[in-house]
Design an enzyme around this catalytic site. Structure first.
Site, PDB file in Angstrom:
ATOM      1  N   TYR A  48     -11.195   0.818  10.613  1.00  0.00           N
ATOM      2  CA  TYR A  48     -12.348   1.214   9.897  1.00  0.00           C
ATOM      3  C   TYR A  48     -12.957   0.049   8.887  1.00  0.00           C
ATOM      4  O   TYR A  48     -13.836   0.391   8.047  1.00  0.00           O
ATOM      5  CB  TYR A  48     -12.358   2.357   9.460  1.00  0.00           C
ATOM      6  N   LYS A  49     -12.058  -0.925   8.677  1.00  0.00           N
ATOM      7  CA  LYS A  49     -12.475  -1.786   7.514  1.00  0.00           C
ATOM      8  C   LYS A  49     -13.072  -3.007   7.942  1.00  0.00           C
ATOM      9  O   LYS A  49     -14.370  -2.716   8.481  1.00  0.00           O
ATOM     10  CB  LYS A  49     -11.122  -2.455   6.794  1.00  0.00           C
ATOM     11  N   ARG A  54     -12.413  -4.371  -7.136  1.00  0.00           N
ATOM     12  CA  ARG A  54     -12.337  -5.131  -5.669  1.00  0.00           C
ATOM     13  C   ARG A  54     -13.593  -5.204  -5.081  1.00  0.00           C
ATOM     14  O   ARG A  54     -14.343  -4.502  -5.221  1.00  0.00           O
ATOM     15  CB  ARG A  54     -11.292  -4.261  -4.693  1.00  0.00           C
ATOM     16  N   PHE A  86       0.685  -1.073  -0.209  1.00  0.00           N
ATOM     17  CA  PHE A  86       0.050   0.207  -0.081  1.00  0.00           C
ATOM     18  C   PHE A  86       0.934   1.219   0.051  1.00  0.00           C
ATOM     19  O   PHE A  86       1.889   1.274   0.905  1.00  0.00           O
ATOM     20  CB  PHE A  86      -1.089  -0.015   1.199  1.00  0.00           C
ATOM     21  N   ASP A 129       1.763  -4.837   8.372  1.00  0.00           N
ATOM     22  CA  ASP A 129       0.582  -4.112   8.247  1.00  0.00           C
ATOM     23  C   ASP A 129      -0.637  -5.152   8.095  1.00  0.00           C
ATOM     24  O   ASP A 129      -0.614  -5.845   7.314  1.00  0.00           O
ATOM     25  CB  ASP A 129       0.671  -3.026   7.029  1.00  0.00           C
TER      26      ASP A 129
END
Length: 415
Positions: free
Chosen positions: A227-228, A376, A130, A202
């Site tokens: 938050y995912k 995605r 990322f 991560d």
């Protein structure tokens, strides 16, 4: 039983996680397959926000730091999150953003290595990591200005050769944000240690989606967001983990007053807290932290093994249906078929991926898009149904068959 919508409904009828769907607010007419980017809102979050703003802040005012337990939220939430990532009590803290936390642990890892072997100057990672992780590593290396540099590989297969006696840190994202490829954490941490490096992980696309065993795997440091898959709310605070063997010597450069052993003594010299609180920095965003707890509490009603089993069943079904229904279209599966290498998302590349995704969103199937050309689809087992998979593929097939997408439409800022 052959694949059909009725078969998917039957799977839902026997799903032991089905009752947890009612814990989330999901708009009617929407199939939400983007929990890998922003989780759905827990029903309890709205009432919790009202309670915090109306009562704790409105009436309790500053007294709520003590009476409502605001001051201990980072560590209390860390203890709730710890079992989801294979950590113990007192090892995790919820605070700051993933990027800030990565800066902390990467700086701590480099400092630890410099004390042992000042010739190790390389941070190894993947080019497909990322971007913020790479930017943080680049920025820290430049800021330290002591010869540190970032070495990037183009595929997981190249990592073994890239980690050598010049490597200080192997910095990896456990599940790749674009492809959904999942590393073997134990094997890669062992590789780092064999070469004298430290392993920084991560977990942004892992926590709450796949079983994790930070302590047992031999990882050194880890960060991730809430938050995912953890459903903490947009921009919710992230988390940070330090292996117990490193905690006593853990030194991070953002040594704010919340990381002090006795913050309210107000002494001018910094003395780090003896525990995971030393990873904190400044005053915490209490409203955001409080929302994180609503998502974590739902996980207390199940376990990661059940979540993983359903995740694999959902993603297997999605792959199979897309390949059956859309085989004559230029779709390329970029997510591993191997369960041991797959997170909880499925990504397909298409020459007009952005336009197709926008058409899907317009029809109520919400996924997202990442360059180059990748659509995605994230599967959150707490609220995604098998019939959602069937209906989403049905709509995708219709859009592709009728070329019902606009390749000239302007792009939004967030894709």
């Amino acid at each position: 039983m052959s694949l059909s919508r009725e078969h998917c409904l039957a799977l839902d009828a026997h799903d032991e996680l089905a009752a947890l769907r009612s814990e989330f607010e999901l708009p009617r007419g929407v199939i939400y397959l983007d929990g890998n980017s922003l989780g759905a809102r827990p029903c309890a979050a709205l009432e919790r926000a009202r309670e915090l703003i109306g009562e704790e802040w409105g009436n309790g005012l500053i007294r709520s730091w003590n009476k409502a337990g605001w001051f201990t939220l980072p560590t209390r939430l860390g203890d709730k999150l710890a079992p989801l990532v294979g950590a113990g009590a007192g090892q995790v803290v919820v605070t700051d953003s993933t990027s800030v936390n990565l800066f902390k642990v990467l700086a701590a890892a480099l400092h630890s290595q410099a004390e042992r072997d000042d010739k190790r100057k390389v941070i190894v990672s993947e080019r497909s990591n990322f971007p913020t992780d790479l930017y943080i590593a680049q920025g820290l290396a430049a800021w330290l200005d002591r010869g540190y540099r970032l070495r990037l590989v183009d595929s997981p297969a190249e990592l073994a050769a890239a980690v050598d006696d010049s490597t200080a840190v192997l910095m990896l994202t456990h599940v790749n944000y674009r492809t959904g490829h999942m590393h073997d954490m134990e094997a890669m941490s062992a590789l780092a240690h064999e070469r004298g490096a430290l392993a920084v992980w991560d977990l942004a696309h892992s926590a709450g989606a796949v079983p994790l065993a930070l302590e047992a795997s031999g990882a050194d440091y880890a960060v991730g967001c809430t938050y995912k898959y953890l459903n903490g709310g947009p921009g919710a605070p992230a988390f940070l983990w330090v292996a117990p063997r490193h905690l006593a010597g853990f030194r991070q450069p953002l040594s704010g007053w919340w990381a002090h052993a006795s913050p309210f003594v107000m002494q001018p010299e910094f003395s780090p807290a003896p525990d995971i609180r030393r990873a904190l920095c400044g005053t915490q965003p209490i409203a955001s932290l409080a929302m994180v707890e609503c998502g974590l509490d739902i996980f207390l009603r199940t376990d990661m093994q059940r979540i993983r089993a359903k995740s694999l069943a959902l993603t297997d079904l999605f792959i199979r249906l897309v390949e059956q229904r859309c085989a004559h279209h230029p779709l390329e599966l970029v997510t591993p078929r191997d369960h041991g290498q797959r997170g909880s998302q499925v990504s397909f590349a298409h020459p007009h991926g952005y336009a197709v995704m926008q058409a899907l969103i317009g029809r109520g199937v919400i996924g997202d898009y990442r360059e180059p050309g990748i659509m995605r689809f994230g599967f959150t087992p707490l609220y995604t149904r098998f019939v959602d998979v069937w209906d989403a593929v049905d709509i995708l097939a219709d859009i592709l068959d009728n070329r019902a997408y606009d390749t000239e439409a302007p792009r939004d800022a967030v894709t």
